[in-house]
Design a protein around this motif. Structure first.
Motif, PDB file in Angstrom:
ATOM      1  N   ALA A 242      39.549  45.217  38.761  1.00 49.10           N
ATOM      2  CA  ALA A 242      40.960  45.129  38.380  1.00 49.10           C
ATOM      3  C   ALA A 242      41.862  45.085  39.612  1.00 49.10           C
ATOM      4  CB  ALA A 242      41.337  46.315  37.490  1.00 49.10           C
ATOM      5  N   GLY A 243      41.537  45.908  40.643  1.00 54.51           N
ATOM      6  CA  GLY A 243      42.339  45.886  41.861  1.00 54.51           C
ATOM      7  C   GLY A 243      42.273  44.559  42.577  1.00 54.51           C
ATOM      8  N   ALA A 244      41.062  43.969  42.663  1.00 58.22           N
ATOM      9  CA  ALA A 244      40.924  42.664  43.316  1.00 58.22           C
ATOM     10  C   ALA A 244      41.705  41.592  42.568  1.00 58.22           C
ATOM     11  CB  ALA A 244      39.447  42.288  43.402  1.00 58.22           C
ATOM     12  N   TYR A 245      41.698  41.654  41.235  1.00 55.59           N
ATOM     13  CA  TYR A 245      42.444  40.674  40.439  1.00 55.59           C
ATOM     14  C   TYR A 245      43.953  40.798  40.687  1.00 55.59           C
ATOM     15  CZ  TYR A 245      44.287  38.283  36.345  1.00 55.59           C
ATOM     16  OH  TYR A 245      44.966  37.440  35.512  1.00 55.59           O
ATOM     17  N   MET A 246      44.463  42.023  40.761  1.00 60.60           N
ATOM     18  CA  MET A 246      45.893  42.207  41.006  1.00 60.60           C
ATOM     19  C   MET A 246      46.285  41.701  42.388  1.00 60.60           C
ATOM     20  SD  MET A 246      46.496  45.977  39.329  1.00 60.60           S
ATOM     21  CE  MET A 246      48.227  45.978  39.807  1.00 60.60           C
ATOM     22  N   VAL A 247      45.435  41.952  43.399  1.00 63.28           N
ATOM     23  CA  VAL A 247      45.738  41.451  44.740  1.00 63.28           C
ATOM     24  C   VAL A 247      45.785  39.930  44.746  1.00 63.28           C
ATOM     25  CG1 VAL A 247      44.830  41.290  47.092  1.00 63.28           C
ATOM     26  CG2 VAL A 247      44.813  43.486  45.898  1.00 63.28           C
ATOM     27  N   LEU A 248      44.846  39.284  44.032  1.00 65.77           N
ATOM     28  CA  LEU A 248      44.832  37.822  43.967  1.00 65.77           C
ATOM     29  C   LEU A 248      46.093  37.281  43.304  1.00 65.77           C
ATOM     30  CD1 LEU A 248      43.337  35.142  44.357  1.00 65.77           C
ATOM     31  CD2 LEU A 248      42.199  35.546  42.169  1.00 65.77           C
ATOM     32  N   VAL A 249      46.517  37.910  42.208  1.00 66.58           N
ATOM     33  CA  VAL A 249      47.723  37.458  41.506  1.00 66.58           C
ATOM     34  C   VAL A 249      48.948  37.604  42.400  1.00 66.58           C
ATOM     35  CG1 VAL A 249      49.252  37.958  39.569  1.00 66.58           C
ATOM     36  CG2 VAL A 249      46.787  37.901  39.215  1.00 66.58           C
ATOM     37  N   LEU A 250      49.080  38.741  43.108  1.00 70.63           N
ATOM     38  CA  LEU A 250      50.225  38.941  43.994  1.00 70.63           C
ATOM     39  C   LEU A 250      50.235  37.919  45.132  1.00 70.63           C
ATOM     40  CD1 LEU A 250      50.279  42.846  44.238  1.00 70.63           C
ATOM     41  CD2 LEU A 250      51.876  41.380  43.007  1.00 70.63           C
ATOM     42  N   ALA A 251      49.040  37.614  45.686  1.00 69.23           N
ATOM     43  CA  ALA A 251      48.974  36.622  46.757  1.00 69.23           C
ATOM     44  C   ALA A 251      49.418  35.249  46.267  1.00 69.23           C
ATOM     45  CB  ALA A 251      47.553  36.556  47.320  1.00 69.23           C
ATOM     46  N   LEU A 252      49.016  34.871  45.064  1.00 69.77           N
ATOM     47  CA  LEU A 252      49.429  33.580  44.503  1.00 69.77           C
ATOM     48  C   LEU A 252      50.939  33.547  44.253  1.00 69.77           C
ATOM     49  CD1 LEU A 252      46.528  32.858  41.981  1.00 69.77           C
ATOM     50  CD2 LEU A 252      46.997  31.676  44.129  1.00 69.77           C
ATOM     51  N   MET A 253      51.495  34.650  43.781  1.00 69.53           N
ATOM     52  CA  MET A 253      52.947  34.691  43.542  1.00 69.53           C
ATOM     53  C   MET A 253      53.720  34.521  44.843  1.00 69.53           C
ATOM     54  SD  MET A 253      53.179  37.767  40.723  1.00 69.53           S
ATOM     55  CE  MET A 253      54.964  37.781  40.837  1.00 69.53           C
ATOM     56  N   VAL A 254      53.278  35.212  45.915  1.00 71.58           N
ATOM     57  CA  VAL A 254      53.956  35.084  47.205  1.00 71.58           C
ATOM     58  C   VAL A 254      53.851  33.670  47.738  1.00 71.58           C
ATOM     59  CG1 VAL A 254      53.908  35.857  49.605  1.00 71.58           C
ATOM     60  CG2 VAL A 254      53.683  37.524  47.755  1.00 71.58           C
TER      61      VAL A 254
END
Length: 470
Positions: A242-254
């Motif tokens: 779950a943590g890795a997925y959230m980091v990926l989503v935040l990176a894509l948003m930025v």
């Protein structure tokens, strides 16, 4: 007669596949045997005969009932494609050779192999000295399996000293009790009880076994519950994923936000450059005020009738504000039905580029210009179709519309109008036979002018001299 003889030959050839030796009395060799099939699997049961002249072999459900759907018979072999519970039952293999008939019955059982649910493979149970340990043994299967416990492969039963069944008279006082549901209770756990225990589940469908390790601790040394067994590891893995997925989503948003910002900055820079160029062209080509569809044009700027037109002196902000108004280009609107003889020339920066003809007398009537005659005046026009969805290109299309609508010069093509009644929008421009001004100048210069041009820029940058026909 030939038909019957050929039929006998074909029957004889097909029967050879399920026949053993063609001698003596008709018999099964070997006798068909019963079989168990795992649910949702395939299987075959062979029925071979020996002796006789030309026997035929066929399978039936029960005595002579037809085979159920999903079960077939070919060359003496009973075949099940995808075993289901309804396929279970008694089947009969019947061999016929003239007036001689022999049969053999077998049972087909569709089963589910036992599977131990608890304990799980590699499970550990941590208890403290003096506590009661409950070792659960649960399993599934069809038919339902029976379970038993063993300690280091030695079966724990009522015949063993100190082990009693739940229904026995000593069940309430015994230290080791085997419950009817498969649970092994160990009361008042001591250090020697720490060992490897196995849960075995068995039925007619097969056997399954999982082991559990009982770990006995001194009082106060029991590890946290989440560190024992597989549950703690599963929680850690789930949180990590779950943590890795959230980091990926935040990176894509930025990344997407920065990309949109760069595109917006690039578009504003291009808009400012086009504005400065348009102002220079308008100031050089026109010095007086002009009227465009009831709006005054002065020094290259369109003065709208609304009050907001003079609120901002910035040309860039004025264009952005005007582009949001639905009626900005109404004075350029021309019905698409006036276009005839459309021919596709190729693709440009906004989409397709076409060549068409338009009746200028109808265009003048739409713009309230008096026409002395009603005769059609067909003129060729260049059509730029707007099919792109890119924001920068859309802004460029609007800038060109505003530029051509304001500029009036003999050496610049004139804007005829805009077809905006349907998608895609069409920008109609005056058609020129020679295309760009640069190409026209190169094609029409004399040999002396060409030699002078080469002397100035050098042969490497010179264009080939135009060919002149005699």
């Amino acid at each position: 007669l030939p038909h019957h003889s050929s039929h006998k030959i074909r029957a004889h050839k097909s029967s050879r596949r399920h026949r053993a030796v063609n001698d003596g009395e008709l018999r099964f060799e070997p006798e068909p045997y019963s079989k168990k099939l795992e649910l949702n699997t395939s299987g075959k049961i062979h029925c071979k005969v020996a002796g006789g002249l030309a026997p035929t072999v066929q399978w039936f459900l029960n005595d002579e009932d037809p085979l159920p759907e999903g079960v077939t018979s070919a060359n003496g072999t009973l075949m099940v494609a995808d075993a289901e519970r309804r396929h279970s039952g008694q089947y009969t293999c019947k061999a016929v050779d003239g007036d001689k008939v022999i049969t053999s019955k077998i049972n087909l059982d569709v089963v589910v192999t036992p599977r131990v649910l608890e304990p799980t493979p590699g499970q550990q149970l941590h208890v403290t000295l003096g506590q009661t340990a409950a070792l659960h043994c649960r399993a599934t299967g069809d038919p339902p399996p029976t379970t038993h416990w063993d300690r280091n492969l030695a079966i724990l039963g009522k015949q063993q000293d100190g082990v009693d069944l739940e229904d026995s008279a000593n069940a309430t006082t015994a230290r080791l009790v085997l419950m009817n549901n498969g649970t092994l209770l160990i009361r008042n756990v001591s250090a020697p009880d720490a060992d490897r225990y196995g849960c075995t589940a068995g039925s007619a469908a097969g056997l399954a076994r999982n082991e559990l390790i009982l770990v006995v601790h001194q009082e106060g040394e029991l590890p946290p519950a989440e560190s024992s067994g597989v549950a703690g590891k599963a929680v850690v893995v789930s949180i990590s994923v779950a943590g890795a997925y959230m980091v990926l989503v935040l990176a894509l948003m930025v990344y997407c936000r920065r990309r949109r910002l760069r595109r917006r900055q690039r578009g504003e820079k291009m808009e400012l450059e086009m504005t400065e160029g348009r102002e220079k062209l308008v100031e050089e080509g026109e010095e007086d005020k002009q009227k465009v569809n009831g709006a005054a044009l002065q020094n290259g700027r369109l003065l709208a009738h609304d009050k907001d037109s003079g609120a901002d002196n910035s040309e860039v902000s004025g264009i952005s504000r005007a582009s949001k108004k639905s009626g900005q280009f109404e004075h350029l609107s021309i019905p698409r039905s006036l276009l005839t003889e459309q021919i596709t020339l190729g693709r440009g920066e906004f989409g397709e580029v076409l060549l068409a003809k338009i009746d200028m007398s109808q265009v003048n009537k739409l713009r309230n210009k008096e026409s002395l005659d009603d005769e059609p005046k067909l003129r060729p026009v260049l059509v730029k179709a707007l099919t792109t969805k890119d924001e920068v290109q859309l802004a460029e299309f609007r800038r060109q519309l505003e530029l051509f609508s304001r500029v009036r010069h003999d050496n610049i093509v004139r804007l005829i109008g805009l077809c905006s009644d349907a998608d895609p929008h069409y920008m109609l421009l005056e058609h020129t036979d020679w295309g760009e001004l640069k190409k026209f100048l190169i094609a029409t210069r004399s040999p002396e002018e060409n030699a002078e041009y080469i002397a100035r820029v050098g042969a490497a940058h010179a264009h080939p001299a135009p060919r002149r026909s005699c």
